[in-house]
Design a protein around this motif. Sequence first.
Motif, PDB file in Angstrom:
ATOM      1  N   LEU A  72       3.193  18.330  -4.362  1.00  0.00           N
ATOM      2  CA  LEU A  72       2.009  17.497  -4.625  1.00  0.00           C
ATOM      3  C   LEU A  72       0.732  18.311  -4.572  1.00  0.00           C
ATOM      4  N   LEU A  73       0.603  19.188  -3.578  1.00  0.00           N
ATOM      5  CA  LEU A  73      -0.597  20.024  -3.477  1.00  0.00           C
ATOM      6  C   LEU A  73      -0.739  20.932  -4.696  1.00  0.00           C
ATOM      7  N   ASP A  74       0.383  21.458  -5.153  1.00  0.00           N
ATOM      8  CA  ASP A  74       0.354  22.294  -6.353  1.00  0.00           C
ATOM      9  C   ASP A  74      -0.015  21.465  -7.584  1.00  0.00           C
ATOM     10  N   ALA A  75       0.504  20.238  -7.673  1.00  0.00           N
ATOM     11  CA  ALA A  75       0.261  19.383  -8.838  1.00  0.00           C
ATOM     12  C   ALA A  75      -1.214  19.022  -8.982  1.00  0.00           C
ATOM     13  N   VAL A  76      -1.916  18.870  -7.848  1.00  0.00           N
ATOM     14  CA  VAL A  76      -3.330  18.503  -7.921  1.00  0.00           C
ATOM     15  C   VAL A  76      -4.255  19.713  -7.869  1.00  0.00           C
ATOM     16  N   GLY A  77      -3.667  20.920  -7.940  1.00  0.00           N
ATOM     17  CA  GLY A  77      -4.486  22.116  -8.099  1.00  0.00           C
ATOM     18  C   GLY A  77      -5.036  22.716  -6.829  1.00  0.00           C
ATOM     19  N   ARG A 101       0.835  -1.207   0.000  1.00  0.00           N
ATOM     20  CA  ARG A 101       0.000   0.000   0.000  1.00  0.00           C
ATOM     21  C   ARG A 101       0.867   1.252   0.000  1.00  0.00           C
ATOM     22  N   GLY A 102       0.564   2.152  -0.906  1.00  0.00           N
ATOM     23  CA  GLY A 102       1.283   3.417  -0.978  1.00  0.00           C
ATOM     24  C   GLY A 102       2.463   3.369  -1.936  1.00  0.00           C
ATOM     25  N   ARG A 103       3.312   2.339  -1.802  1.00  0.00           N
ATOM     26  CA  ARG A 103       4.491   2.246  -2.675  1.00  0.00           C
ATOM     27  C   ARG A 103       4.177   1.533  -3.987  1.00  0.00           C
ATOM     28  N   GLU A 104       3.479   0.403  -3.921  1.00  0.00           N
ATOM     29  CA  GLU A 104       3.163  -0.361  -5.131  1.00  0.00           C
ATOM     30  C   GLU A 104       1.774  -0.014  -5.684  1.00  0.00           C
ATOM     31  N   VAL A 105       0.855   0.268  -4.779  1.00  0.00           N
ATOM     32  CA  VAL A 105      -0.515   0.589  -5.169  1.00  0.00           C
ATOM     33  C   VAL A 105      -0.975   1.797  -4.368  1.00  0.00           C
ATOM     34  N   GLY A 106      -1.375   2.868  -5.065  1.00  0.00           N
ATOM     35  CA  GLY A 106      -1.982   4.023  -4.418  1.00  0.00           C
ATOM     36  C   GLY A 106      -3.491   3.877  -4.433  1.00  0.00           C
ATOM     37  N   PHE A 107      -4.151   4.442  -3.418  1.00  0.00           N
ATOM     38  CA  PHE A 107      -5.595   4.269  -3.287  1.00  0.00           C
ATOM     39  C   PHE A 107      -6.227   5.614  -2.958  1.00  0.00           C
ATOM     40  N   VAL A 108      -7.123   6.066  -3.820  1.00  0.00           N
ATOM     41  CA  VAL A 108      -7.872   7.311  -3.599  1.00  0.00           C
ATOM     42  C   VAL A 108      -9.300   6.945  -3.252  1.00  0.00           C
ATOM     43  N   ALA A 115      -2.189   9.921  -2.200  1.00  0.00           N
ATOM     44  CA  ALA A 115      -2.144   8.622  -2.893  1.00  0.00           C
ATOM     45  C   ALA A 115      -1.026   8.537  -3.919  1.00  0.00           C
ATOM     46  N   ILE A 116      -0.693   9.676  -4.543  1.00  0.00           N
ATOM     47  CA  ILE A 116       0.319   9.645  -5.600  1.00  0.00           C
ATOM     48  C   ILE A 116       1.691  10.088  -5.101  1.00  0.00           C
ATOM     49  N   ALA A 117       1.830  10.273  -3.780  1.00  0.00           N
ATOM     50  CA  ALA A 117       3.061  10.829  -3.220  1.00  0.00           C
ATOM     51  C   ALA A 117       4.298  10.028  -3.597  1.00  0.00           C
ATOM     52  N   ARG A 145      -5.240  16.308  12.303  1.00  0.00           N
ATOM     53  CA  ARG A 145      -3.917  16.476  11.713  1.00  0.00           C
ATOM     54  C   ARG A 145      -4.016  17.372  10.497  1.00  0.00           C
ATOM     55  N   THR A 146      -3.047  18.258  10.320  1.00  0.00           N
ATOM     56  CA  THR A 146      -3.077  19.144   9.166  1.00  0.00           C
ATOM     57  C   THR A 146      -2.955  18.344   7.876  1.00  0.00           C
ATOM     58  N   VAL A 147      -3.402  18.952   6.800  1.00  0.00           N
ATOM     59  CA  VAL A 147      -3.352  18.296   5.496  1.00  0.00           C
ATOM     60  C   VAL A 147      -1.905  17.975   5.118  1.00  0.00           C
ATOM     61  N   GLY A 148      -0.994  18.918   5.393  1.00  0.00           N
ATOM     62  CA  GLY A 148       0.412  18.684   5.086  1.00  0.00           C
ATOM     63  C   GLY A 148       0.976  17.506   5.858  1.00  0.00           C
ATOM     64  N   ALA A 149       0.622  17.399   7.143  1.00  0.00           N
ATOM     65  CA  ALA A 149       1.107  16.289   7.953  1.00  0.00           C
ATOM     66  C   ALA A 149       0.535  14.965   7.467  1.00  0.00           C
ATOM     67  N   GLU A 150      -0.706  14.981   6.990  1.00  0.00           N
ATOM     68  CA  GLU A 150      -1.337  13.756   6.481  1.00  0.00           C
ATOM     69  C   GLU A 150      -0.581  13.222   5.258  1.00  0.00           C
ATOM     70  N   ILE A 151      -0.233  14.113   4.336  1.00  0.00           N
ATOM     71  CA  ILE A 151       0.486  13.693   3.134  1.00  0.00           C
ATOM     72  C   ILE A 151       1.915  13.269   3.487  1.00  0.00           C
ATOM     73  N   ALA A 152       2.533  14.019   4.395  1.00  0.00           N
ATOM     74  CA  ALA A 152       3.909  13.700   4.790  1.00  0.00           C
ATOM     75  C   ALA A 152       3.998  12.347   5.484  1.00  0.00           C
ATOM     76  N   GLU A 153       2.911  11.922   6.147  1.00  0.00           N
ATOM     77  CA  GLU A 153       2.917  10.634   6.844  1.00  0.00           C
ATOM     78  C   GLU A 153       3.155   9.483   5.881  1.00  0.00           C
ATOM     79  N   THR A 154       2.535   9.548   4.698  1.00  0.00           N
ATOM     80  CA  THR A 154       2.757   8.510   3.687  1.00  0.00           C
ATOM     81  C   THR A 154       4.230   8.440   3.302  1.00  0.00           C
TER      82      THR A 154
END
Length: 545
Positions: A133-138, A86-93, A166-168, A105-114
């Motif tokens: 990543l946040l910039d890439a997804v708009g 999970r996360g490395r081989e398969v991302g899940f949205v 998911a795409i981190a 938890r802040t949004v930044g901390a949530e993404i950084a956790e992955t």
Amino acid sequence: MSPLVAVEDLTVSFGKHRREVVRGVSFEVAPGECFAIVGESGSGKSVTARALLGLTGPTSHTAASRLELHGKSLLGHKDRDWRRIRGREVGFVLQDALVSLDPLRTVGAEIAETLRLHKYGNKSARQKRVLELLDAVGVPEPPLRARQLPQELSGGQRQRALIASAIALQPPLLIADEPTTALDVTVQAQILELLQTMKDNGTGLILISHDLSVVSRLADRVAVMREGQFVEQGAVGEVLANPGHPYTQALIDAVPATHRKGTRLSAQPPRPVHEGRRRTTFDGVVLQAEGLTKRFRGPDGADRTAVQDVSFSIAAGETLGIVGESGSGKTTTARMALALLEPDAGTVLLGGQPWSALTESQRRPRRREISVVYQDPLGSFDPRWTVRRIVSDALPADTYPDAETRRARTEELLADVGLGAEHLDRRPLLLSGGQRQRVAIARALAPEPALIVLDEPVSALDVTIQAQVLDLLADLQDRLGLSYLFISHDLGVIHHVADRVLVMRHGKVVESGGAAEIFDSPQDPYTRQLLASLLVAEPTPGGTA
């Protein structure tokens, strides 16, 4: 080329009696290919996807002749094996970003956790990657949004943050379960462009969606799922242009974008509606808003104007649609109309009488005149309450004073929205998404209002259930003379339901007028941009639009 994913004769069952929810499903996904699965709620789409991640739950039983990722079998995997994947081989949205993101938890901390769990760089590198990543997804203003909690973002911004997580780690396979459900058309187009770029770079995609326009834009092949089985599968252009199964044709016919108001989307006939005892009615203008303005202070201490000088009116029996991007001020405007949020400037009149200027104690006797249906009914229900209690609690005590009249009226309201007595003692978690939304509509009807505010009421529903709910709302309006303030990011839905349309951007109204006028001859460049972004389910071979 060997497949990235290979599934043969997949069966998933639950409980000691092994109730099958997925039966005999087979498919392959190659690198750089998008395979879509469409179907109604409860058809088994999400369970099929979760089987590839070991997320079907402790009471599930998964069996298959073949279940492989990169040529390696996933059968017999333990939790430790799945965590490595999970996360490395398969991302899940996931579809429901508010539930999926940690509210503490802040949004930044949530993404950084992955990134941290998979040992990506040091803290500084992870923070930089989060902003990329946040910039890439708009997501606008990534440094600010990274410091905010999920509930401080709009629904579309939360969904984009979930995609960023998911795409981190740039996994070779991405499973996207309704990834654009909560997104407006311009951001939807941006996310689809991002997914298309990932696909072009070799990422395999499994797309779960009820939106046939998204499927036609992105998918190479599509499977139509019903009651746990694939009833049709093939190239997306062939399946959507020449459906071989009646159910596939029903899905295509239910798309609202090509149908103006007054056209039924489902095969269900209009149902009888009970009048109630004391329905609120107004002649002429039901709600009048003048110069509404609202500002909020951000975590950086700066004030931001969410809504600026917005004015509109809604006549008896009329539907006013408000459309715009996530964060454009649609929901804030609706909350001021409901007097759940006090405007910094401007006024709201209800039935020609002051509304926003009253104190809450003065408003309370008139609350029954205006009601609301939210985007996420599950989040607005007490999960401990039964359907009976949820609906009966909204009945006015002076009109239905005793247990017998309340019981009878509750059953009438459920019948009006297409639910039976068997649903009365169920709790929200035991209902499908479409059933929950019907309960939300029944609750909104209970006070017998003149106006219902509908905030994204069908955005989370698959296309056939969406069609049934839109037909239901039309039937109720036709028979009860209701007025609707209809908030949606979905231009196809607004095109179908609205008499008049307000287009909002950055908190301001950029264009307003009759629905036909707005959609046929838009004047503002932003409105034209929105309409240009509107995807229509026109099948094209190879998943290109």
